[in-house]
Design a protein around this motif. Structure first.
Motif, PDB file in Angstrom:
ATOM      1  N   GLU A  78      54.044  57.658  -0.917  1.00 41.73           N
ATOM      2  CA  GLU A  78      53.816  58.976  -1.517  1.00 41.73           C
ATOM      3  C   GLU A  78      54.796  59.253  -2.652  1.00 41.73           C
ATOM      4  O   GLU A  78      54.426  59.813  -3.687  1.00 41.73           O
ATOM      5  CB  GLU A  78      53.940  60.062  -0.449  1.00 41.73           C
ATOM      6  N   LEU A  79      56.058  58.840  -2.472  1.00 45.99           N
ATOM      7  CA  LEU A  79      57.062  59.100  -3.505  1.00 45.99           C
ATOM      8  C   LEU A  79      56.770  58.306  -4.775  1.00 45.99           C
ATOM      9  O   LEU A  79      56.851  58.840  -5.883  1.00 45.99           O
ATOM     10  CB  LEU A  79      58.451  58.765  -2.962  1.00 45.99           C
ATOM     11  N   VAL A  80      56.439  57.022  -4.619  1.00 42.12           N
ATOM     12  CA  VAL A  80      56.116  56.211  -5.801  1.00 42.12           C
ATOM     13  C   VAL A  80      54.845  56.719  -6.461  1.00 42.12           C
ATOM     14  O   VAL A  80      54.747  56.785  -7.697  1.00 42.12           O
ATOM     15  CB  VAL A  80      55.973  54.716  -5.411  1.00 42.12           C
ATOM     16  N   ASP A  81      53.866  57.116  -5.665  1.00 40.58           N
ATOM     17  CA  ASP A  81      52.621  57.666  -6.196  1.00 40.58           C
ATOM     18  C   ASP A  81      52.902  58.926  -7.012  1.00 40.58           C
ATOM     19  O   ASP A  81      52.362  59.120  -8.103  1.00 40.58           O
ATOM     20  CB  ASP A  81      51.669  57.961  -5.046  1.00 40.58           C
ATOM     21  N   VAL A  86      50.728  61.266 -14.139  1.00 37.09           N
ATOM     22  CA  VAL A  86      50.768  61.768 -15.520  1.00 37.09           C
ATOM     23  C   VAL A  86      49.641  62.787 -15.616  1.00 37.09           C
ATOM     24  O   VAL A  86      48.470  62.412 -15.679  1.00 37.09           O
ATOM     25  CB  VAL A  86      50.561  60.643 -16.555  1.00 37.09           C
ATOM     26  N   PRO A  87      49.957  64.090 -15.596  1.00 40.06           N
ATOM     27  CA  PRO A  87      48.901  65.117 -15.634  1.00 40.06           C
ATOM     28  C   PRO A  87      48.044  64.976 -16.885  1.00 40.06           C
ATOM     29  O   PRO A  87      48.551  65.073 -18.008  1.00 40.06           O
ATOM     30  CB  PRO A  87      49.699  66.429 -15.640  1.00 40.06           C
ATOM     31  N   THR A  88      46.756  64.757 -16.697  1.00 38.57           N
ATOM     32  CA  THR A  88      45.886  64.527 -17.848  1.00 38.57           C
ATOM     33  C   THR A  88      45.745  65.770 -18.724  1.00 38.57           C
ATOM     34  O   THR A  88      45.477  65.652 -19.918  1.00 38.57           O
ATOM     35  CB  THR A  88      44.498  64.068 -17.379  1.00 38.57           C
ATOM     36  N   ASP A  89      45.958  66.959 -18.134  1.00 41.77           N
ATOM     37  CA  ASP A  89      45.810  68.165 -18.950  1.00 41.77           C
ATOM     38  C   ASP A  89      46.967  68.331 -19.933  1.00 41.77           C
ATOM     39  O   ASP A  89      46.898  69.161 -20.835  1.00 41.77           O
ATOM     40  CB  ASP A  89      45.688  69.415 -18.069  1.00 41.77           C
ATOM     41  N   GLU A  90      48.029  67.526 -19.796  1.00 37.34           N
ATOM     42  CA  GLU A  90      49.148  67.587 -20.731  1.00 37.34           C
ATOM     43  C   GLU A  90      48.972  66.618 -21.894  1.00 37.34           C
ATOM     44  O   GLU A  90      49.767  66.609 -22.827  1.00 37.34           O
ATOM     45  CB  GLU A  90      50.458  67.268 -20.007  1.00 37.34           C
ATOM     46  N   LEU A  91      47.927  65.801 -21.844  1.00 35.07           N
ATOM     47  CA  LEU A  91      47.764  64.746 -22.836  1.00 35.07           C
ATOM     48  C   LEU A  91      46.851  65.150 -23.989  1.00 35.07           C
ATOM     49  O   LEU A  91      46.793  64.453 -24.994  1.00 35.07           O
ATOM     50  CB  LEU A  91      47.197  63.484 -22.171  1.00 35.07           C
ATOM     51  N   ARG A 102      54.006  58.813 -22.207  1.00 34.42           N
ATOM     52  CA  ARG A 102      54.044  59.526 -20.925  1.00 34.42           C
ATOM     53  C   ARG A 102      53.843  58.545 -19.771  1.00 34.42           C
ATOM     54  O   ARG A 102      54.497  58.638 -18.740  1.00 34.42           O
ATOM     55  CB  ARG A 102      52.975  60.615 -20.888  1.00 34.42           C
ATOM     56  N   TYR A 103      52.908  57.619 -19.955  1.00 32.41           N
ATOM     57  CA  TYR A 103      52.685  56.616 -18.911  1.00 32.41           C
ATOM     58  C   TYR A 103      53.903  55.695 -18.788  1.00 32.41           C
ATOM     59  O   TYR A 103      54.274  55.290 -17.691  1.00 32.41           O
ATOM     60  CB  TYR A 103      51.426  55.797 -19.215  1.00 32.41           C
ATOM     61  N   GLN A 104      54.533  55.391 -19.913  1.00 28.30           N
ATOM     62  CA  GLN A 104      55.721  54.544 -19.878  1.00 28.30           C
ATOM     63  C   GLN A 104      56.869  55.252 -19.175  1.00 28.30           C
ATOM     64  O   GLN A 104      57.634  54.643 -18.425  1.00 28.30           O
ATOM     65  CB  GLN A 104      56.117  54.161 -21.315  1.00 28.30           C
ATOM     66  N   ASP A 105      56.975  56.557 -19.379  1.00 21.18           N
ATOM     67  CA  ASP A 105      58.011  57.337 -18.684  1.00 21.18           C
ATOM     68  C   ASP A 105      57.791  57.309 -17.174  1.00 21.18           C
ATOM     69  O   ASP A 105      58.740  57.225 -16.392  1.00 21.18           O
ATOM     70  CB  ASP A 105      58.005  58.787 -19.173  1.00 21.18           C
ATOM     71  N   SER A 106      56.524  57.405 -16.753  1.00 20.71           N
ATOM     72  CA  SER A 106      56.238  57.376 -15.314  1.00 20.71           C
ATOM     73  C   SER A 106      56.596  56.008 -14.735  1.00 20.71           C
ATOM     74  O   SER A 106      57.112  55.916 -13.616  1.00 20.71           O
ATOM     75  CB  SER A 106      54.769  57.712 -15.049  1.00 20.71           C
ATOM     76  N   LEU A 107      56.363  54.946 -15.496  1.00 19.57           N
ATOM     77  CA  LEU A 107      56.726  53.603 -15.046  1.00 19.57           C
ATOM     78  C   LEU A 107      58.241  53.472 -14.908  1.00 19.57           C
ATOM     79  O   LEU A 107      58.743  52.912 -13.929  1.00 19.57           O
ATOM     80  CB  LEU A 107      56.185  52.568 -16.031  1.00 19.57           C
ATOM     81  N   ARG A 108      58.970  54.021 -15.866  1.00 15.35           N
ATOM     82  CA  ARG A 108      60.434  53.991 -15.765  1.00 15.35           C
ATOM     83  C   ARG A 108      60.906  54.717 -14.508  1.00 15.35           C
ATOM     84  O   ARG A 108      61.840  54.278 -13.839  1.00 15.35           O
ATOM     85  CB  ARG A 108      61.066  54.635 -17.003  1.00 15.35           C
ATOM     86  N   ALA A 140      47.080  53.735  -3.865  1.00 12.97           N
ATOM     87  CA  ALA A 140      47.577  54.921  -4.560  1.00 12.97           C
ATOM     88  C   ALA A 140      47.679  54.669  -6.057  1.00 12.97           C
ATOM     89  O   ALA A 140      47.256  55.502  -6.874  1.00 12.97           O
ATOM     90  CB  ALA A 140      48.942  55.322  -3.995  1.00 12.97           C
ATOM     91  N   LEU A 141      48.240  53.513  -6.440  1.00 13.46           N
ATOM     92  CA  LEU A 141      48.408  53.224  -7.863  1.00 13.46           C
ATOM     93  C   LEU A 141      47.073  52.904  -8.531  1.00 13.46           C
ATOM     94  O   LEU A 141      46.923  53.131  -9.736  1.00 13.46           O
ATOM     95  CB  LEU A 141      49.405  52.079  -8.047  1.00 13.46           C
ATOM     96  N   ALA A 142      46.113  52.407  -7.766  1.00 16.06           N
ATOM     97  CA  ALA A 142      44.780  52.183  -8.341  1.00 16.06           C
ATOM     98  C   ALA A 142      44.128  53.509  -8.713  1.00 16.06           C
ATOM     99  O   ALA A 142      43.433  53.606  -9.736  1.00 16.06           O
ATOM    100  CB  ALA A 142      43.902  51.414  -7.349  1.00 16.06           C
ATOM    101  N   ARG A 143      44.353  54.539  -7.898  1.00 12.14           N
ATOM    102  CA  ARG A 143      43.817  55.865  -8.245  1.00 12.14           C
ATOM    103  C   ARG A 143      44.441  56.360  -9.548  1.00 12.14           C
ATOM    104  O   ARG A 143      43.753  56.943 -10.403  1.00 12.14           O
ATOM    105  CB  ARG A 143      44.079  56.850  -7.106  1.00 12.14           C
ATOM    106  N   ARG A 144      45.743  56.144  -9.709  1.00 13.75           N
ATOM    107  CA  ARG A 144      46.411  56.543 -10.955  1.00 13.75           C
ATOM    108  C   ARG A 144      45.894  55.721 -12.135  1.00 13.75           C
ATOM    109  O   ARG A 144      45.680  56.239 -13.234  1.00 13.75           O
ATOM    110  CB  ARG A 144      47.924  56.362 -10.827  1.00 13.75           C
ATOM    111  N   ALA A 145      45.706  54.428 -11.917  1.00 15.31           N
ATOM    112  CA  ALA A 145      45.214  53.562 -12.985  1.00 15.31           C
ATOM    113  C   ALA A 145      43.816  53.982 -13.417  1.00 15.31           C
ATOM    114  O   ALA A 145      43.483  53.967 -14.611  1.00 15.31           O
ATOM    115  CB  ALA A 145      45.212  52.106 -12.521  1.00 15.31           C
ATOM    116  N   ASP A 146      42.989  54.379 -12.460  1.00 13.16           N
ATOM    117  CA  ASP A 146      41.633  54.818 -12.778  1.00 13.16           C
ATOM    118  C   ASP A 146      41.666  56.056 -13.677  1.00 13.16           C
ATOM    119  O   ASP A 146      40.916  56.149 -14.656  1.00 13.16           O
ATOM    120  CB  ASP A 146      40.873  55.116 -11.494  1.00 13.16           C
ATOM    121  N   LEU A 147      42.559  56.997 -13.365  1.00 13.23           N
ATOM    122  CA  LEU A 147      42.690  58.188 -14.209  1.00 13.23           C
ATOM    123  C   LEU A 147      43.149  57.819 -15.615  1.00 13.23           C
ATOM    124  O   LEU A 147      42.659  58.365 -16.610  1.00 13.23           O
ATOM    125  CB  LEU A 147      43.684  59.168 -13.570  1.00 13.23           C
TER     126      LEU A 147
END
Length: 209
Positions: A78-81, A86-91, A102-108, A140-147
């Motif tokens: 849950e913590l890594v997820d 990356v909230p899509t409404d901010e993009l 933004r995606y790179q920041d989340s990876l960091r 969990a990360l696949a759901r993020r990747a799909d978004l």
């Protein structure tokens, strides 16, 4: 079926349905885990210790998880997820390189968190009985990747016919990288994030444009 075997389903369903008492006990146990992990490794923790720290009884614990490793698996997934979000409404108003940033920041953030909790991640990734940690983290990360892919398709950057299997391919690769990162000693988050960026498909916008 024994009461102990039935309890996990009842407590978990209660928490998933938003029942306040179940949510509170779950939160207390996760907080107790994180506090104790600051003192010693996961392998040294017992369910009894976790329950004492959380102020709950063992029946409550077993109503949510089979053992302390299952608790850690769920909590750290849950913590890594959450760090990957990356909230899509901010993009909407950002250019592609800025959005990619933004995606790179989340990876960091994910890399930094794993580095700060290497002992626990090594235990979760390295165990033959990992309580489904890899599978849960990949899901969990696949759901993020799909978004993320949907964002790039909407922007006309990613091919509209990107195969549906790509998101699990991307998530599985990232989980493998995180496992290797946990097992190593490298602490250069920025350099590692840049190397991972180079593994993304050619159409994925780069932070440097």
């Amino acid at each position: 079926m024994t009461a102990e075997a039935a309890a996990p389903r009842a407590s978990r369903l209660a928490a998933e349905s938003g029942e306040p008492r179940a949510l509170r006990s779950r939160r207390l146990l996760i907080d107790a885990l994180l506090a104790l992990l600051a003192e010693r490794p996961l392998a040294d923790l017992t369910v009894a210790e976790l329950c004492r720290r959380a102020g709950v009884n063992r029946a409550t614990f077993y109503g949510h998880w089979a053992d302390q490793r299952a608790l850690a698996s769920e909590a750290f997934t849950e913590l890594v997820d959450r760090l990957a979000e990356v909230p899509t409404d901010e993009l909407g108003g950002l250019g592609d390189p800025e959005a990619a940033g933004r995606y790179q920041d989340s990876l960091r953030g994910q890399l930094q968190y794993v580095a700060e909790h290497r002992t626990t991640f090594r235990a979760l990734f390295g165990s033959d009985a990992d309580a489904g940690f890899r599978r849960s983290l990949t899901d969990a990360l696949a759901r993020r990747a799909d978004l993320a892919v949907r964002v790039w398709i909407d922007r006309g950057v990613a091919p509209a016919d990107t195969p549906p299997e790509f998101v699990r391919y991307l998530a599985g690769g990232l989980v493998a990288v995180l496992a290797g990162w946990a097992d190593g000693e490298d602490d250069d988050v920025d350099a590692t994030a840049r190397r991972i960026q180079q593994l993304l498909p050619a159409w994925w916008p780069r932070q440097d444009g």
